[in-house]
Design a protein around this motif. Structure first.
Motif, PDB file in Angstrom:
ATOM      1  N   ARG A   1       0.819  -1.218   0.000  1.00 30.94           N
ATOM      2  CA  ARG A   1       0.000   0.000   0.000  1.00 30.94           C
ATOM      3  C   ARG A   1       0.853   1.269   0.000  1.00 30.94           C
ATOM      4  O   ARG A   1       0.440   2.312  -0.505  1.00 30.94           O
ATOM      5  N   LEU A   2       2.051   1.151   0.581  1.00 27.43           N
ATOM      6  CA  LEU A   2       2.938   2.319   0.619  1.00 27.43           C
ATOM      7  C   LEU A   2       3.168   2.881  -0.770  1.00 27.43           C
ATOM      8  O   LEU A   2       3.295   4.088  -0.963  1.00 27.43           O
ATOM      9  N   PHE A   3       3.258   1.971  -1.747  1.00 23.71           N
ATOM     10  CA  PHE A   3       3.608   2.394  -3.103  1.00 23.71           C
ATOM     11  C   PHE A   3       2.380   2.462  -4.001  1.00 23.71           C
ATOM     12  O   PHE A   3       2.491   2.638  -5.197  1.00 23.71           O
ATOM     13  N   ASN A   4       1.231   2.256  -3.432  1.00 23.30           N
ATOM     14  CA  ASN A   4       0.017   2.207  -4.230  1.00 23.30           C
ATOM     15  C   ASN A   4      -1.162   2.675  -3.377  1.00 23.30           C
ATOM     16  O   ASN A   4      -2.010   1.883  -2.984  1.00 23.30           O
ATOM     17  N   PRO A   5      -1.200   3.972  -3.102  1.00 22.32           N
ATOM     18  CA  PRO A   5      -2.203   4.507  -2.163  1.00 22.32           C
ATOM     19  C   PRO A   5      -3.638   4.257  -2.626  1.00 22.32           C
ATOM     20  O   PRO A   5      -4.555   4.291  -1.821  1.00 22.32           O
ATOM     21  N   SER A   6      -3.839   3.977  -3.898  1.00 27.68           N
ATOM     22  CA  SER A   6      -5.202   3.786  -4.390  1.00 27.68           C
ATOM     23  C   SER A   6      -5.851   2.539  -3.794  1.00 27.68           C
ATOM     24  O   SER A   6      -7.057   2.352  -3.876  1.00 27.68           O
ATOM     25  N   ILE A   7      -5.070   1.651  -3.182  1.00 31.60           N
ATOM     26  CA  ILE A   7      -5.654   0.416  -2.633  1.00 31.60           C
ATOM     27  C   ILE A   7      -5.794   0.482  -1.118  1.00 31.60           C
ATOM     28  O   ILE A   7      -6.005  -0.524  -0.459  1.00 31.60           O
ATOM     29  N   ILE A   8      -5.710   1.690  -0.555  1.00 30.06           N
ATOM     30  CA  ILE A   8      -5.710   1.808   0.894  1.00 30.06           C
ATOM     31  C   ILE A   8      -7.022   1.338   1.536  1.00 30.06           C
ATOM     32  O   ILE A   8      -7.008   0.641   2.535  1.00 30.06           O
ATOM     33  N   LYS A   9      -8.122   1.630   0.938  1.00 27.65           N
ATOM     34  CA  LYS A   9      -9.397   1.220   1.552  1.00 27.65           C
ATOM     35  C   LYS A   9      -9.937  -0.076   0.958  1.00 27.65           C
ATOM     36  O   LYS A   9     -10.971  -0.572   1.378  1.00 27.65           O
ATOM     37  N   ARG A  10      -9.234  -0.580  -0.047  1.00 30.79           N
ATOM     38  CA  ARG A  10      -9.736  -1.774  -0.736  1.00 30.79           C
ATOM     39  C   ARG A  10      -9.289  -3.062  -0.069  1.00 30.79           C
ATOM     40  O   ARG A  10      -8.279  -3.084   0.628  1.00 30.79           O
ATOM     41  N   PRO A  11     -10.023  -4.163  -0.287  1.00 32.83           N
ATOM     42  CA  PRO A  11      -9.522  -5.456   0.174  1.00 32.83           C
ATOM     43  C   PRO A  11      -8.274  -5.847  -0.627  1.00 32.83           C
ATOM     44  O   PRO A  11      -8.279  -5.734  -1.856  1.00 32.83           O
TER      45      PRO A  11
ATOM     46  N   SER B   1      -5.617  -7.620   4.161  1.00 30.48           N
ATOM     47  CA  SER B   1      -6.036  -6.355   4.764  1.00 30.48           C
ATOM     48  C   SER B   1      -7.294  -6.617   5.582  1.00 30.48           C
ATOM     49  O   SER B   1      -7.922  -7.673   5.439  1.00 30.48           O
ATOM     50  N   THR B   2      -7.646  -5.683   6.445  1.00 30.23           N
ATOM     51  CA  THR B   2      -8.864  -5.818   7.255  1.00 30.23           C
ATOM     52  C   THR B   2     -10.083  -6.091   6.374  1.00 30.23           C
ATOM     53  O   THR B   2     -10.917  -6.935   6.702  1.00 30.23           O
ATOM     54  N   GLU B   3     -10.118  -5.389   5.248  1.00 31.53           N
ATOM     55  CA  GLU B   3     -11.261  -5.548   4.344  1.00 31.53           C
ATOM     56  C   GLU B   3     -11.304  -6.967   3.772  1.00 31.53           C
ATOM     57  O   GLU B   3     -12.377  -7.531   3.567  1.00 31.53           O
ATOM     58  N   ALA B   4     -10.128  -7.544   3.511  1.00 30.58           N
ATOM     59  CA  ALA B   4     -10.075  -8.907   2.975  1.00 30.58           C
ATOM     60  C   ALA B   4     -10.473  -9.917   4.055  1.00 30.58           C
ATOM     61  O   ALA B   4     -11.132 -10.915   3.779  1.00 30.58           O
ATOM     62  N   LYS B   5     -10.070  -9.651   5.304  1.00 29.74           N
ATOM     63  CA  LYS B   5     -10.455 -10.530   6.409  1.00 29.74           C
ATOM     64  C   LYS B   5     -11.974 -10.544   6.540  1.00 29.74           C
ATOM     65  O   LYS B   5     -12.572 -11.582   6.802  1.00 29.74           O
ATOM     66  N   ALA B   6     -12.573  -9.364   6.362  1.00 28.75           N
ATOM     67  CA  ALA B   6     -14.025  -9.251   6.486  1.00 28.75           C
ATOM     68  C   ALA B   6     -14.741 -10.072   5.415  1.00 28.75           C
ATOM     69  O   ALA B   6     -15.885 -10.469   5.593  1.00 28.75           O
ATOM     70  N   LEU B   7     -14.041 -10.344   4.314  1.00 28.94           N
ATOM     71  CA  LEU B   7     -14.663 -11.155   3.249  1.00 28.94           C
ATOM     72  C   LEU B   7     -14.499 -12.651   3.526  1.00 28.94           C
ATOM     73  O   LEU B   7     -14.825 -13.480   2.692  1.00 28.94           O
ATOM     74  N   ASP B   8     -13.956 -12.952   4.706  1.00 25.32           N
ATOM     75  CA  ASP B   8     -13.789 -14.341   5.135  1.00 25.32           C
ATOM     76  C   ASP B   8     -12.716 -15.078   4.332  1.00 25.32           C
ATOM     77  O   ASP B   8     -12.807 -16.275   4.106  1.00 25.32           O
ATOM     78  N   ILE B   9     -11.705 -14.331   3.902  1.00 24.72           N
ATOM     79  CA  ILE B   9     -10.545 -14.961   3.276  1.00 24.72           C
ATOM     80  C   ILE B   9      -9.609 -15.352   4.409  1.00 24.72           C
ATOM     81  O   ILE B   9      -9.151 -14.498   5.167  1.00 24.72           O
TER      82      ILE B   9
ATOM     83  N   PHE C   1      -6.416 -20.729  -5.101  1.00 25.60           N
ATOM     84  CA  PHE C   1      -7.478 -21.184  -6.003  1.00 25.60           C
ATOM     85  C   PHE C   1      -8.811 -21.364  -5.288  1.00 25.60           C
ATOM     86  O   PHE C   1      -9.868 -21.285  -5.903  1.00 25.60           O
ATOM     87  N   LYS C   2      -8.754 -21.540  -3.970  1.00 23.84           N
ATOM     88  CA  LYS C   2     -10.002 -21.708  -3.224  1.00 23.84           C
ATOM     89  C   LYS C   2     -10.714 -20.385  -2.938  1.00 23.84           C
ATOM     90  O   LYS C   2     -11.895 -20.380  -2.608  1.00 23.84           O
ATOM     91  N   VAL C   3      -9.965 -19.287  -2.999  1.00 24.90           N
ATOM     92  CA  VAL C   3     -10.604 -17.995  -2.711  1.00 24.90           C
ATOM     93  C   VAL C   3     -10.747 -17.134  -3.966  1.00 24.90           C
ATOM     94  O   VAL C   3     -11.179 -15.993  -3.909  1.00 24.90           O
ATOM     95  N   LYS C   4     -10.383 -17.700  -5.087  1.00 25.53           N
ATOM     96  CA  LYS C   4     -10.389 -16.943  -6.341  1.00 25.53           C
ATOM     97  C   LYS C   4     -11.758 -16.336  -6.635  1.00 25.53           C
ATOM     98  O   LYS C   4     -11.859 -15.204  -7.099  1.00 25.53           O
ATOM     99  N   LYS C   5     -12.795 -17.106  -6.346  1.00 28.20           N
ATOM    100  CA  LYS C   5     -14.159 -16.606  -6.613  1.00 28.20           C
ATOM    101  C   LYS C   5     -14.454 -15.363  -5.786  1.00 28.20           C
ATOM    102  O   LYS C   5     -14.952 -14.366  -6.311  1.00 28.20           O
ATOM    103  N   ILE C   6     -14.145 -15.436  -4.496  1.00 24.82           N
ATOM    104  CA  ILE C   6     -14.364 -14.272  -3.625  1.00 24.82           C
ATOM    105  C   ILE C   6     -13.567 -13.088  -4.142  1.00 24.82           C
ATOM    106  O   ILE C   6     -14.046 -11.960  -4.159  1.00 24.82           O
ATOM    107  N   VAL C   7     -12.336 -13.368  -4.555  1.00 27.61           N
ATOM    108  CA  VAL C   7     -11.446 -12.310  -5.040  1.00 27.61           C
ATOM    109  C   VAL C   7     -12.044 -11.607  -6.251  1.00 27.61           C
ATOM    110  O   VAL C   7     -12.105 -10.377  -6.318  1.00 27.61           O
ATOM    111  N   GLU C   8     -12.517 -12.399  -7.186  1.00 26.54           N
ATOM    112  CA  GLU C   8     -13.064 -11.803  -8.415  1.00 26.54           C
ATOM    113  C   GLU C   8     -14.357 -11.046  -8.144  1.00 26.54           C
ATOM    114  O   GLU C   8     -14.562  -9.950  -8.646  1.00 26.54           O
TER     115      GLU C   8
ATOM    116  N   ASN D   1     -13.541  -7.749  -6.213  1.00 28.35           N
ATOM    117  CA  ASN D   1     -12.510  -6.888  -6.735  1.00 28.35           C
ATOM    118  C   ASN D   1     -11.348  -6.731  -5.733  1.00 28.35           C
ATOM    119  O   ASN D   1     -10.895  -5.621  -5.453  1.00 28.35           O
ATOM    120  N   VAL D   2     -10.913  -7.871  -5.186  1.00 28.37           N
ATOM    121  CA  VAL D   2      -9.794  -7.855  -4.246  1.00 28.37           C
ATOM    122  C   VAL D   2      -8.492  -7.672  -5.021  1.00 28.37           C
ATOM    123  O   VAL D   2      -8.271  -8.337  -6.034  1.00 28.37           O
TER     124      VAL D   2
END
Length: 425
Positions: A22-32, A47-55, A62-69, A72-73
């Motif tokens: 995130r340091l080098f890519n501030p656009s993903i600060i609030k994103r999972p 990230s906290t947001e990704a944890k909230a998605l139950d990853i 490969f098991k979380v790919k669906k959630i990711v897509e 928009n993780v």
DNA sequence: TCTGGGGTCCTAGGACCC
DNA sequence: TCTGGGGTCCTAGGACCC
């Protein structure tokens, strides 16, 4: 009466690898955001947001790919040299707050805060947190307590609190807090111990704290009783302020795709061996023993094969050429045709400082000196011109077995091109 | 289809010695 | 038939950590 006056802080970086990206890519600060292990195999930072998605931590990608897509993780492959570099900056900053520091892992450190007054501890923790954030951009959580295990527990709670700092010194909340920590979340209690404790009706950190010493001693190892004692506030794990050199050095990788040919295994073992040899030379060490191991995928139950071969080195050494030679001999011992290999690696062990080096009857003195100069030249070149500028032919050029890395941020902190640009109008 | 990598410490049991 | 006792050192494998 045993009374421990020590005050230990555990500073732990939040979602460390994600925070580095995130340091080098501030656009993903609030994103999972998630970071994957080598070969894009498993999720190792969320990230906290990704944890909230139950990853879940450690879950195969490969098991979380669906959630990711679906959500928009943002996904990253590992960039360890970046994380190592940021880690050094964090640790350097931490040292200003206490010279007595134990760097426990890439993203956490124990600090001795015994010299800080009890009533100032919380504020001091806050100050550490703010400074690390300001100087490095990395958010942290801080737990302060009388023992390492308790500071781990405090940190566990701090992660969930707004303030990010939890101080258990003189706290009346200790028992309440420990009651809220599952036994499996206690530092030092892993899968096996958890199972055993739960079977015996011990389900929380608080319950473990109150189990009678004799029972613990009789039923678990010294490890188990140390953890229980530390929960009571009696220190059993002291701060290791000077970093010991490593005793073993392992370099291993899974392949990008399965490997069947000896020739490919030779290339990978040679590459790993060169890496390991370089690492121990940097630390001024030599190895006494070398182990080569190969295996097929443990998740593919049919036609599974795993084996390892040790070689006691005739002369303790850190010479790449000698080590590769021995490693390839070991590999030939264990290679069997007809298997789809998934992973290969090498372990150098019995490591010791180079000055302990004792020439024995078989060593050729002149040759040793020449070789040592050659190794120094190789290391120097590789540091100056990048990894693998100089290698040996056996390591291969194509490396078709090489790892997958589809989502790398490719950020290199040693390269000016990656510096963030600040536009001033 | 696809499941990380790198460490440490503890313990039991074997080898060896007197 | 009967086959000691006690100590140390080393190592492999297990458990744990991040």
């Amino acid at each position: 009466m045993l009374y421990s006056k020590s005050k230990i802080a555990l500073v732990d970086c939040n979602s460390f690898y994600v925070s580095c990206e995130r340091l080098f890519n501030p656009s993903i600060i609030k994103r999972p955001v998630i970071v994957l292990s080598s070969n894009d195999g498993c999720v190792i930072s969320r990230s906290t947001e990704a944890k909230a998605l139950d990853i879940k931590m450690g879950e195969p990608y490969f098991k979380v790919k669906k959630i990711v897509e679906k959500n928009n993780v943002k996904v990253f492959s590992t960039n360890f040299s970046l994380y190592g570099d940021i880690s050094r900056r964090v640790m350097k900053t931490l040292k200003q707050f206490s010279p007595q520091i134990e760097i426990y892992s890439i993203d956490e450190a124990f600090l001795n805060l015994t010299s800080i007054k009890d009533e100032d501890l919380f504020e001091y923790g806050n100050k550490i947190r703010k400074t690390i954030l300001k100087w490095t951009g990395i958010p942290t959580s801080i737990g302060i307590a009388a023992t390492k295990t308790l500071s781990k527990a405090a940190n566990y709670i701090a992660k969930k609190e707004e303030s990010g700092v939890v101080n258990l010194i003189n706290s009346k909340q200790i028992d309440k807090i420990l009651s809220g920590i599952k036994i499996s979340d206690v530092w030092g209690v892993g899968r096996q111990l958890s199972k055993f404790y739960i079977k015996n009706g011990i389900n929380t950190a608080y319950q473990l704290k109150n189990v009678h010493n004799n029972w613990i001693k009789k039923n678990t190892s010294v490890f188990g009783s140390r953890t229980a004692m530390e929960l009571k506030g009696i220190s059993c794990n002291s701060l290791e302020t000077h970093q010991e050199k490593r005793k073993n050095c392992c370099v291993s990788r899974s392949f990008g795709k399965k490997v069947t040919e000896l020739e490919d295994l030779k290339e990978s073992i040679t590459t790993h061996c060169l890496n390991a040899a370089e690492k121990i030379r940097i630390d001024g060490q030599t190895a006494k023993k070398l182990t080569v191991f190969i295996r097929t995928s443990p998740f593919q139950k049919d036609n599974y094969y795993a084996n390892a071969k040790d070689i006691d080195l005739p002369v303790r050494t850190n010479d790449s050429i000698e080590l590769v030679k021995q490693a390839l001999i070991a590999l030939k011992y264990i290679y069997k045709k007809g298997y789809k290999y998934q992973k290969a690696g090498i372990i150098l062990s019995g490591l010791n400082d180079t000055d302990v080096y004792k020439k024995n009857l078989f060593s050729l003195i002149n040759n040793d000196e020449k070789r040592s100069k050659l190794m120094k030249a190789i290391d120097y070149t590789n540091i100056k011109y990048g990894r693998f500028s100089l290698s040996i032919a056996q390591a291969g050029l194509k490396k078709k077995w090489n790892i997958k890395k589809s989502y790398s941020s490719k950020i290199d902190t040693a390269c000016f091109n990656f510096l963030p640009i600040i536009r001033v109008h």
